[in-house]
Design a protein around this motif. Structure first.
Motif, PDB file in Angstrom:
ATOM      1  N   PRO A   1      -1.463  -4.250  -8.920  1.00 50.64           N
ATOM      2  CA  PRO A   1      -1.591  -4.407  -7.461  1.00 50.64           C
ATOM      3  C   PRO A   1      -1.449  -5.846  -6.984  1.00 50.64           C
ATOM      4  O   PRO A   1      -0.926  -6.103  -5.902  1.00 50.64           O
TER       5      PRO A   1
ATOM      6  N   SER B   1       0.837  -1.202   0.000  1.00 49.93           N
ATOM      7  CA  SER B   1       0.000   0.000   0.000  1.00 49.93           C
ATOM      8  C   SER B   1       0.873   1.254   0.000  1.00 49.93           C
ATOM      9  O   SER B   1       2.085   1.190   0.217  1.00 49.93           O
ATOM     10  N   CYS B   2       0.236   2.392  -0.218  1.00 47.07           N
ATOM     11  CA  CYS B   2       0.966   3.664  -0.216  1.00 47.07           C
ATOM     12  C   CYS B   2       1.644   3.903   1.128  1.00 47.07           C
ATOM     13  O   CYS B   2       2.756   4.447   1.182  1.00 47.07           O
TER      14      CYS B   2
ATOM     15  N   SER C   1       6.829   7.994  -7.960  1.00 44.90           N
ATOM     16  CA  SER C   1       5.993   7.674  -9.120  1.00 44.90           C
ATOM     17  C   SER C   1       6.176   6.231  -9.572  1.00 44.90           C
ATOM     18  O   SER C   1       5.237   5.599 -10.063  1.00 44.90           O
TER      19      SER C   1
ATOM     20  N   ILE D   1       1.775  -0.086  -7.831  1.00 48.54           N
ATOM     21  CA  ILE D   1       0.655  -0.309  -6.922  1.00 48.54           C
ATOM     22  C   ILE D   1      -0.680  -0.178  -7.644  1.00 48.54           C
ATOM     23  O   ILE D   1      -1.631  -0.917  -7.370  1.00 48.54           O
ATOM     24  N   THR D   2      -0.768   0.762  -8.575  1.00 46.22           N
ATOM     25  CA  THR D   2      -2.035   1.012  -9.264  1.00 46.22           C
ATOM     26  C   THR D   2      -2.232   0.149 -10.508  1.00 46.22           C
ATOM     27  O   THR D   2      -3.365  -0.197 -10.853  1.00 46.22           O
ATOM     28  N   THR D   3      -1.143  -0.207 -11.182  1.00 46.29           N
ATOM     29  CA  THR D   3      -1.260  -0.963 -12.431  1.00 46.29           C
ATOM     30  C   THR D   3      -1.227  -2.470 -12.215  1.00 46.29           C
ATOM     31  O   THR D   3      -1.963  -3.221 -12.864  1.00 46.29           O
TER      32      THR D   3
ATOM     33  N   MET E   1       4.136   4.049  -7.214  1.00 49.00           N
ATOM     34  CA  MET E   1       2.714   4.288  -7.431  1.00 49.00           C
ATOM     35  C   MET E   1       2.231   3.624  -8.715  1.00 49.00           C
ATOM     36  O   MET E   1       1.109   3.110  -8.782  1.00 49.00           O
ATOM     37  N   GLN E   2       3.085   3.614  -9.732  1.00 50.58           N
ATOM     38  CA  GLN E   2       2.714   2.964 -10.989  1.00 50.58           C
ATOM     39  C   GLN E   2       2.462   1.472 -10.771  1.00 50.58           C
ATOM     40  O   GLN E   2       1.487   0.908 -11.270  1.00 50.58           O
TER      41      GLN E   2
END
Length: 212
Positions: A79, A47-48, A69, A75-77, A72-73
């Motif tokens: 997961p 997680s963040c 970044s 974690i979001t793309t 985050m890429q």
């Protein structure tokens, strides 16, 4: 392991729903009852908030720390490819980041980073994290193989990966900032029935020759 590559999606044909995290690792925990810290730890999604508390892991000299970044890429793309193993006290034991990329028979899971805090090494944490990524690649992405990059000088890591069934597929010259070569190591998954994805190349390549 590290990556400079960008992902290219390929839907593939998914197999039946994958086992839960508990199912995936319950068997591994039962096989190593003496490793109490590992068996009682929690495997969960990255997680963040983990970016604020993984310093004990990333202080290792061979662990690369990327920009916000980058994490985050992932974690979001991807997961489902990013997980943390957490001790009963809430301390980060290790984590793995990965992704799916390629096309046709080169459709595969890639280990971007896997690292374990010094105080939690040699108790099976890395093996557990790698097993998770392999199962994700097999069941959720129907990949042909899993690959990773490792410094040619990192003998301990190479030996560890070989013990998990990985073999050197090719050498990438100057992969690490032009200063050190890397081994591209692969492990075939059940979809690659003939093991064609892991047949070694007989000559090295340069980073610009990488497919992704």
């Amino acid at each position: 392991a590290g990556s400079r590559r960008t992902a290219h999606g390929c839907p593939g044909t998914l197999q039946p729903p994958s086992p839960s995290l508990r199912e995936r690792f319950g068997e591994a925990a039962r096989r190593a009852p003496g490793r109490r810290a590992t068996a009682m730890s929690t495997l969960r999604r990255f997680s963040c908030e983990d970016l604020l508390r993984f310093s004990n892991v990333n202080l290792d000299v061979l662990t690369e720390t990327y920009g916000l970044s980058f994490y985050m890429q992932y974690i979001t793309t991807w997961p489902q490819y990013c997980v943390v193993q957490e001790s009963p006290s809430g301390r980060t034991m290790g984590y793995i980041l990965g992704k799916a990329e390629g096309s046709e028979e080169l459709w595969h899971g890639h280990v971007t980073a896997v690292t374990v805090a010094p105080e939690f090494r040699r108790i099976g944490v890395a093996k557990r994290l790698m097993a998770y990524l392999e199962r994700t690649s097999q069941y959720e992405y129907n990949a042909f193989f899993v690959d990773l990059f490792v410094r040619k000088s990192n003998a301990l890591a190479i030996k560890m990966y070989q013990g998990m069934g990985y073999s050197v597929y090719r050498t990438v010259l100057g992969y690490y900032s032009g200063q050190e070569d890397a081994f591209d190591m692969r492990k075939a998954l059940p979809r690659d029935v003939e093991g064609r994805s892991v047949v070694p190349l007989q000559h090295p390549i340069t980073p610009d020759q990488l497919e992704w």
